[in-house]
Design a protein around this motif. Structure first.
Motif: not given
Ligand code: ADP
Ligand code: MG
Length: 483
Positions: A350-365
Motif C-alpha cells: 500500500w505504501i510503496m504503491g497506491t500511497v506513493k503514487s498519490y503523493l507523487n501525483e499531488k507532489a506532497i509528502t
C-alpha cells in the motif's frame, strides 16, 4: 586489454561538515535561521569583540552525542575546546573555536553498500564540534566581495572517516547514508544545496597489492553527491595516468570545476596553514557523563538501520525494507500502520504503491497525506476478509476516502456498492442460475474444455452486478460443475 587503472587501487577518506539545526549558534545566542537578511544575526559575541565571552550551546553536545551513539563511537568525558587561528575576511574573530586533540567522538563506523551492493563498514576516525565561518559572496557585486556573517558561529560537526573507500560509488553511498542518518537523528537537515552538508575528499592511488598509501590530494568545494563522485573518478584517472608516465603525485589542495568536470590547483603543501592551535581560554572543558549519554540514548529516535533490520525480520524483502526506510517520515507512517495490521506485506505494498503514487501525483509528502494509518489498515482488513476486492479498495474506495478522510471505510464501501458478496448460500443461487443458462457448455466443460470456467464466472459476476467475491464464486462454480 588491461586498462592502466586496473593495476592501481584508489584510497579515499572523507571529511564531512554537518551544520546542526540548533535554534541558536554554538557559542552565542544569535539565531541561525537560514535565508535571513545578511548580517542580521550577528552579535558582538559572534564578532569576538573585546569583553565578550562565548558560552556553550548544550544542544550541540546533545546532537554530537546522538550521532556518536548512532555510529557506535566512543564518547569522550572531558571535552576541551581549541582555537584554530587563521586570517580570512569571513572569520571575524580571527580564529575558529573547534576541538583539536579531544574530539567528542572517537572511532565507530557507518555501514554502507559497496559498488557491488555488498555491505561494507566505513570506520570513523573522529567526530568533533566546531563553528562555521561567515560567507563570502563573490557573485553579487561586480567589483567587491560581500560578506554575510549570519553563518559565523553556526554549529558544525566534522566527521572524519578512515581511508576506507576504494571508489567514488562507495563515497556516494556513504554520503547518502550519512544524510539519511542526520535527518533521522534530527540534528541537521542535511541539504547540500543549502550548505548544511559539505564534504572534502582525500584521494590517493597505489599499485594493487601495495600496503603503503600513496600521497593524497584533497578536493574541496563539492556541491552535490554526484559531483563528489565525479571529482573522485577524475582524480583517480589523473593520478594513475601521472604515475604511469613516471610522474609523482604531490600533496595538494584542489577544487572541482563541475562545468569542466576537472580539478584545479588551489594550493600546494608549501602554502599549508599553520593554525597555531591552543586551548580555548574562554571556555571550560565540558564533561559528558555516562548518565547523560544514557539519557540521550533512551530518547534517541529510531535509526534507519534498525528499522531496516526490523522490516526484514517481519518478512519483507530487502528492496521493500530499503524503500520504506529511505525517509524517516515514510518509515514512521509505516510504523504506525503496522501497529494496526499484521499483514506487513500488504502494508508495504500500500505504501510503496497506491500511497506513493498519490503523493507523487499531488507532489506532497507523507506528512500532508490526508488518510490516517488506521484507515489504510482498515482497507487492508476489508480486502483480507474478502469484503472488497483489492482493486476496488485501492481504486474507487481509496479515492472516495481522500475526499472524505474522516469517513468509516466500511460505511463508505457500502454506500459506493463496493461490498463483495461472499456469502456462500447467496452466491450458490447465482452460480446455479448462471450454469443453467448454458446447458451445452456444461457438457463441453465436463468433456474437458476447462477454459469455459471463465464464461460461467463472467455470468456469475454479471448476475451479482460485479459484487460476487471472485475467489468464493470461482470455487462454487467449479464444485457445482464437477459434482
Ligand atoms: P591531514 O593531516 O592532511 O589532515 P589526516 O591524516 O588528518 O590528514 O586525514 C584527513 C583525511 O584524509 C581522513 O579522512 C583520512 O582518512 C584521509 N587520508 C589520510 N591519508 C590518506 C591517503 N593516503 N589517501 C587517501 N586519503 C587519506
Ligand atoms: Mg587532519
Amino acid at each position: 586489454m588491461e586498462k592502466a587503472t586496473d593495476k592501481y587501487e584508489a584510497v579515499i577518506g572523507l571529511e564531512i561538515h554537518v551544520q546542526l539545526s540548533t535554534l541558536s549558534k554554538a557559542y552565542s545566542r544569535d539565531a541561525t535561521e537560514y535565508g535571513a537578511m545578511p548580517n542580521t544575526q550577528v552579535s558582538p559575541v559572534s564578532l569576538g569583540h573585546p569583553g565578550t565571552l562565548p558560552m556553550c550551546n548544550e544542544k550541540v553536545i546533545e546532537f554530537a552525542v546522538r550521532l556518536g551513539i548512532a555510529c557506535k563511537s566512543g564518547i569522550r568525558e572531558m571535552n576541551e575546546y581549541a582555537r584554530k587561528n587563521y586570517f580570512y575576511a569571513d572569520l571575524p574573530k580571527g580564529y575558529q573555536i573547534t576541538q583539536h586533540e579531544t574530539p567528542i567522538c572517537n572511532g565507530g563506523f557507518v555501514e554502507i553498500k559497496d559498488a557491488e551492493g555488498n555491505p561494507k563498514k566505513i570506520r570513523l576516525t573522529r567526530i568533533h564540534m566546531e563553528e562555521d565561518s561567515g560567507k563570502s559572496l563573490h557573485d553579487i557585486d561586480p567589483f567587491n566581495t560581500l560578506i554575510d556573517l549570519n553563518r559565523a558561529g553556526v554549529p558544525l560537526l566534522e566527521i572524519v572517516s578512515e581511508p576506507d573507500f576504494r571508489n567514488g560509488q562507495e563515497v556516494y553511498n556513504y554520503l547518502t547514508e550519512m544524510r539519511k542518518l542526520v535527518r533521522y537523528l534530527e540534528i541537521s537537515d542535511g541539504n547540500m544545496e543549502e550548505g548544511s552538508l559539505r564534504c572534502d575528499v582525500n584521494v590517493s592511488v597505489r599499485p594493487k597489492g601495495q600496503e603503503k598509501f600513496g600521497t593524497k590530494v584533497e578536493v574541496k568545494n563539492l556541491n552535490s553527491f554526484r559531483n563528489v563522485q565525479k571529482a573522485i573518478d577524475y582524480e583517480i584517472e589523473r593520478q594513475v595516468e601521472l604515475v604511469e608516465n613516471g610522474g609523482i603525485v604531490e600533496q595538494q589542495t584542489l577544487t572541482f570545476d563541475a562545468a569542466k568536470g576537472k580539478t584545479n590547483l588551489l594550493r600546494s603543501k608549501e602554502d599549508a596553514h599553520d593554525y597555531r592551535y591552543f586551548t580555548e581560554p574562554d571556555l571550560q572543558p565540558v564533561r559528558v557523563t555516562q548518565d547523560y549519554i544514557d539519557t540521550v540514548k533512551k530518547e534517541l529516535p529510531p535509526l534507519p538501520s534498525e528499522l531496516f533490520e526490523k522490516y526484514r525480520k517481519l518478512g519483507l524483502n530487502e528492496y521493500d525494507a530499503y524503500l520504506l526506510t529511505d525517509t524517516k517520515e515514510i518509515a514512521l507512517y509505516f510504523e504506525d500502520l503496522i501497529s494496526h495490521t499484521n499483514n506487513y506485506k500488504a502494508a508495504a505494498n500500500w505504501i510503496m504503491g497506491t500511497v506513493k503514487s498519490y503523493l507523487n501525483e499531488k507532489a506532497i509528502t507523507i506528512e500532508e497525506f490526508p488518510l490516517k494509518p488506521s484507515t489504510i489498515a482498515a482497507l487492508i482488513k476489508m480486502v483480507d476478509n474478502n469484503k472488497v476486492s483489492n482493486s476496488a479498495a485501492s481504486g474507487e474506495l481509496f479515492r472516495a476516502l481522500l475526499k472524505e478522510p474522516e469517513r468509516d471505510p466500511t460505511v463508505l464501501a457500502q454506500e459506493k456498492n463496493l461490498i463483495q458478496e461472499s456469502d456462500e448460500s447467496a452466491l450458490q443461487l447465482l452460480v446455479e442460475q448462471a450454469v443453467a443458462k448454458f446447458p451445452d457448455k456444461v457438457e463441453e466443460y465436463k468433456n474437458g474444455k476447462k477454459g469455459l470456467l471463465g464464461l460461467f464466472m463472467g455470468e456469475v459476476m454479471k448476475l451479482s452486478k460485479g459484487k460476487a467475491d471472485p475467489k468464493v464464486a470461482n470455487k462454487l462454480v467449479k464444485d457445482y460443475l464437477e459434482q
